[in-house]
Structure formats: structure tokens, C-alpha cells
Write an enzyme that holds these catalytic residues in place. Structure first.
Site, PDB file in Angstrom:
ATOM      1  N   SER A  87     -12.894 -11.527  -1.539  1.00  0.00           N
ATOM      2  CA  SER A  87     -12.107 -10.316  -1.714  1.00  0.00           C
ATOM      3  C   SER A  87     -10.647 -10.739  -1.807  1.00  0.00           C
ATOM      4  O   SER A  87     -10.127 -11.381  -0.889  1.00  0.00           O
ATOM      5  CB  SER A  87     -12.312  -9.373  -0.522  1.00  0.00           C
ATOM      6  OG  SER A  87     -11.454  -8.256  -0.620  1.00  0.00           O
ATOM      7  N   ARG A  90       0.805  -1.220   0.000  1.00  0.00           N
ATOM      8  CA  ARG A  90       0.000   0.000   0.000  1.00  0.00           C
ATOM      9  C   ARG A  90       0.846   1.283   0.000  1.00  0.00           C
ATOM     10  O   ARG A  90       0.520   2.228  -0.714  1.00  0.00           O
ATOM     11  CB  ARG A  90      -0.972  -0.011   1.185  1.00  0.00           C
ATOM     12  CG  ARG A  90      -2.019  -1.107   1.090  1.00  0.00           C
ATOM     13  CD  ARG A  90      -2.736  -1.091  -0.242  1.00  0.00           C
ATOM     14  NE  ARG A  90      -3.800  -2.069  -0.343  1.00  0.00           N
ATOM     15  CZ  ARG A  90      -3.879  -2.990  -1.290  1.00  0.00           C
ATOM     16  NH1 ARG A  90      -2.914  -3.075  -2.202  1.00  0.00           N
ATOM     17  NH2 ARG A  90      -4.893  -3.826  -1.353  1.00  0.00           N
ATOM     18  N   ASP A 144      -6.560  -1.119   5.022  1.00  0.00           N
ATOM     19  CA  ASP A 144      -5.978  -0.430   3.872  1.00  0.00           C
ATOM     20  C   ASP A 144      -6.310   1.052   3.835  1.00  0.00           C
ATOM     21  O   ASP A 144      -5.526   1.863   3.342  1.00  0.00           O
ATOM     22  CB  ASP A 144      -6.422  -1.105   2.568  1.00  0.00           C
ATOM     23  CG  ASP A 144      -5.622  -2.356   2.268  1.00  0.00           C
ATOM     24  OD1 ASP A 144      -4.543  -2.518   2.866  1.00  0.00           O
ATOM     25  OD2 ASP A 144      -6.076  -3.171   1.449  1.00  0.00           O
TER      26      ASP A 144
END
Length: 403
Positions: free
Chosen positions: A177, A96, A125
Site C-alpha cells: 500500500s 489529507r 486516513d
């Protein structure tokens, strides 16, 4: 939000970010520029450019960050030996900040007013993206649609996508996901939300299950230079090629499957299944080499540092002064972590098969059970007497009190 005219969106082509483009345009009447980060997710990127334009983006950037990701982020965490809660190899966590850094660079280049991301309000996130943006470009506004819109579930998002004729790679039959990069592939949601449910075999998209792995063991040698892997089976490879090679070997042998119920930063527990074939091999090999080359005090203190380092990375604090300071310590410890580790890969298991280093602190002459001329065993008595003196004094005190 009339002051927001141009937004750079962290775009993956997945369900969440696919529906965000039309949502942003509907709700902010703004231009949307899509930025897709290539961190080694492979064929997933092929349809991304055209798909983003069809979804309403005015421009699409596909940034190849794979080399930077591995060399500047992955290797730093490997050297630290950082794993979150003893299992998670931080595959999403350290991807990230490199993505958010690229978002900031494009936002500044394009003169954007804001950056948007598709992270949910329940996850980690959102923190990782936003802390990086705050650290690098505090003037930019941040839009997090999952904290704002009326979509409340992945099923709602699928319905929204269908209504707007947006194709998505997720269906109600396979609603996991997933997050993929060159380091790992993660799976969350659906039947995995019940920790009692074992992962189904068809969950795994990279790694063979141990049952599917060959009945014959595979041996591999990994060479390190100052804590960084540089060669496989004697062949020097660049960072990306080396990781791809170990991913291939690990996946074929059922290596690197992790099933964990982890503590999210936002306060809840979540269950994730991770595929980390090459990463598991590298971590294991690196640790074996440190056993040989680090002294006791340094190794034990580094183990404590690794826990804190992992928390910082997991919590999105990559660009924090503390992580940078810890890097200085870690890099000093890695000056002698060079050598070769041989491993046996067999049906999901990694087994040590030999380690050597020019900086080895193992000395057969001292440790041998045979006759030696370098160690006087009588010296141990005085050492034990001094080392145990506090215990003896405490015991004498206790005896005196009882009297």
C-alpha cells in the site's frame, strides 16, 4: 440511502478507489464524480482521468493542489518542527486535509449529497478525511466503503477489480500500500508487516539506498526566510521547485529513508517505510538555523509544542482551534529564523557544514576560551549560589530531620 443521488469520491486511481466507483453505483444507484488531487505525485496521474471514466465515473476533476499543499501545509509543519514519534515527517497526514478541503469545494459546486473515500477502517486516513469534512461542511454525508462492504483484504479488492475488468497498479506479487506526493512516498503491507523483516531494496522507488549513493559527498546550501526555505545554493526558487530540487539531491544521496513502527490513532501499531529525501534535508537545515537564532527558553518550549502539533496533524485535527493557535506561537518564533545552512550529504547521512544568520544569538566574544573583556567569570559564583539555593535548603532540611 435512497436520499444519496450524487457522490464525490476521493479518487487516486489506486486499488481501493478504483473498485469503489462500481461498488457505489451498485449499492447506492447514484452518480459518482471522481476527484483526483494532484499533490505532486508525478506520472501516476497520467492515466487517472480516462481510468475513472472507464470505471463508471460521470465526471472527473483533477485538482492541482501542489502549490497550496507545500506553501500552506508543508511549510507550516516545517516551521513548527513537528515530527510524529520522533521519526515520521507527516507526509500523508498533512496531505489529507488539503485533499478533503478540495473534495468539499467540488461537492458544494456539484450539489452532491455525500463524499466517499477509500481509507480503511483500520487506518488514520478515515479520521483525517472525515474530520476535515465535518469541520468545513457538516451537512455532507460521508461514505466509507471499507467499513461497509464484504471486501476484507487487498487480495479481495484485486479479485473484485479483475471481476469488473478494472486495471489496478497493484498485483498480488507487489501488494504494498503506497501513498505518494511531492513530500514523500510511503510503503506499508506485505513483508513489511513483520517488523523483523528489513525492507527489500526494490521497495524504494524514489531514493537510492545508501550503498547505491555516490562515494563522494554532495554539499548544499539552503536559505530560509522566517522559517521558510526560499533558495538552494544561492538560487531563489518557488516552493514547489525548491522541494523538487532538494528531493533530487536527497534521493541521489540516499537521504530520508525512515522505517518506523508507529502508534496509529485507532489504537494499533503499524509499520511503515517512508522515503522523504527533500523533507529530511529541510527539517535538518531548519533545526540547525533555530539552534543559532532562538533563545533557550523559546527553543525548549517550542520543542514541547512540536510534539503536540505533530499529534494534531497526525490525528486529523488540522482545522482545529488548537492547531491554529499553535501556529500563532510558531510564526512568532520564526520571525528571526532567517539565514543560510550548509549541509554535507553522504550515503544517507546529513552532516552540518556551517550556519549563518543576521539574527544569530551566538557571540564569539562571550563564548570564547580565549581572553575576553565582556564576561566576568567571578559573577558565576553568585549565580550558582542563588540557582542552587533550593537544593541547599532541602539538604539542610533533610539533615535536620535525620537528627
Amino acid at each position: 440511502m435512497s436520499d444519496i443521488k450524487k457522490v464525490v469520491l476521493a479518487y487516486s486511481g489506486g486499488l481501493d478507489t478504483s473498485v469503489i466507483i462500481p461498488w457505489l453505483k451498485e449499492n447506492y444507484n447514484c452518480e459518482v464524480i471522481a476527484m483526483c488531487a494532484d499533490v505532486g505525485q508525478g506520472e501516476e496521474l497520467e492515466p487517472v482521468h480516462d481510468k475513472a471514466l472507464k470505471s463508471g465515473a460521470s465526471k472527473v476533476y483533477i485538482q492541482d493542489l501542489t502549490k497550496e499543499f507545500v506553501e500552506e501545509y508543508v511549510w507550516s509543519v516545517v516551521k513548527a518542527g513537528a515530527t510524529y514519534e520522533g521519526k515520521y515527517l507527516l507526509g500523508t497526514s498533512f496531505a489529507r486535509p488539503v485533499i478533503a478541503k478540495a473534495l468539499v469545494e467540488i461537492a458544494e459546486k456539484e450539489g452532491a449529497d455525500a463524499i466517499a473515500h477509500g481509507a480503511t477502517g483500520k487506518g488514520n486516513d478515515q479520521v483525517r478525511f472525515e474530520l476535515t469534512i465535518k469541520a468545513l461542511a457538516p451537512h455532507l454525508k460521508i461514505i466509507a466503503p471499507w467499513r461497509l462492504w464484504d471486501i476484507k483484504s487487498r487480495e479481495d479488492a484485486i479479485d473484485y477489480a479483475e471481476k469488473h475488468n478494472i486495471p489496478v497498479p497493484v498485483t498480488k506479487k507487489r501488494p504494498y500500500s503506497m501513498d505518494r506526493n511531492i513530500w514523500h512516498l510511503s510503503h506499508e503491507g506485505a513483508d513489511l508487516e513483520d517488523p523483523w523483516n528489513a525492507p527489500k531494496d526494490d521497495v524504494y522507488m524514489v531514493t537510492k539506498t545508501p550503498e547505491q549513493a555516490p562515494d563522494k559527498a554532495t554539499y548544499v546550501e539552503v536559505e530560509f526566510d522566517k522559517g521558510i526555505p526560499v533558495a538552494v545554493d544561492g538560487k531563489k526558487l518557488n516552493a514547489v521547485a525548491l522541494l523538487e530540487k532538494l528531493n533530487e539531491l536527497g534521493a541521489a544521496n540516499g537521504i530520508g529513508i525512515v522505517d518506523i513502527v508507529e502508534n496509529r490513532l485507532v489504537g494499533m501499531k503499524s509499520r511503515g517505510v517512508y522515503e522523504n529525501p527533500g523533507g529530511a534535508i529541510i527539517y535538518f537545515a531548519h533545526r540547525e538555523l533555530e539552534y543559532l537564532t532562538l533563545d533557550r527558553a523559546t527553543m525548549h518550549f517550542k520543542e514541547q509544542i512540536a510534539v503536540r502539533y505533530a499529534e494534531l496533524v497526525y490525528d486529523g485535527m488540522w482545522f482545529s482551534p488548537l492547531r491554529e493557535a499553535l501556529d500563532a506561537f510558531v510564526n512568532t518564533t520564526q520571525e528571526t529564523v532567517s539565514g543560510i545552512v550548509r549541509l554535507k550529504l553522504y550515503k544517507g547521512n546529513i552532516i552540518s557544514a556551517g550556519t549563518k544568520s543576521p539574527y544569530s544569538l551566538y557571540h564569539e566574544g562571550f563564548v570564547t576560551f580565549g581572553r575576553d573583556e565582556v564576561y566576568n567569570q567571578e559573577d558565576a559564583e553568585g549565580f550558582i549560589n542563588l540557582f542552587g539555593l533550593p537544593l541547599k535548603i532541602r539538604a539542610l532540611m533533610q539533615q535536620g530531620v535525620k537528627k
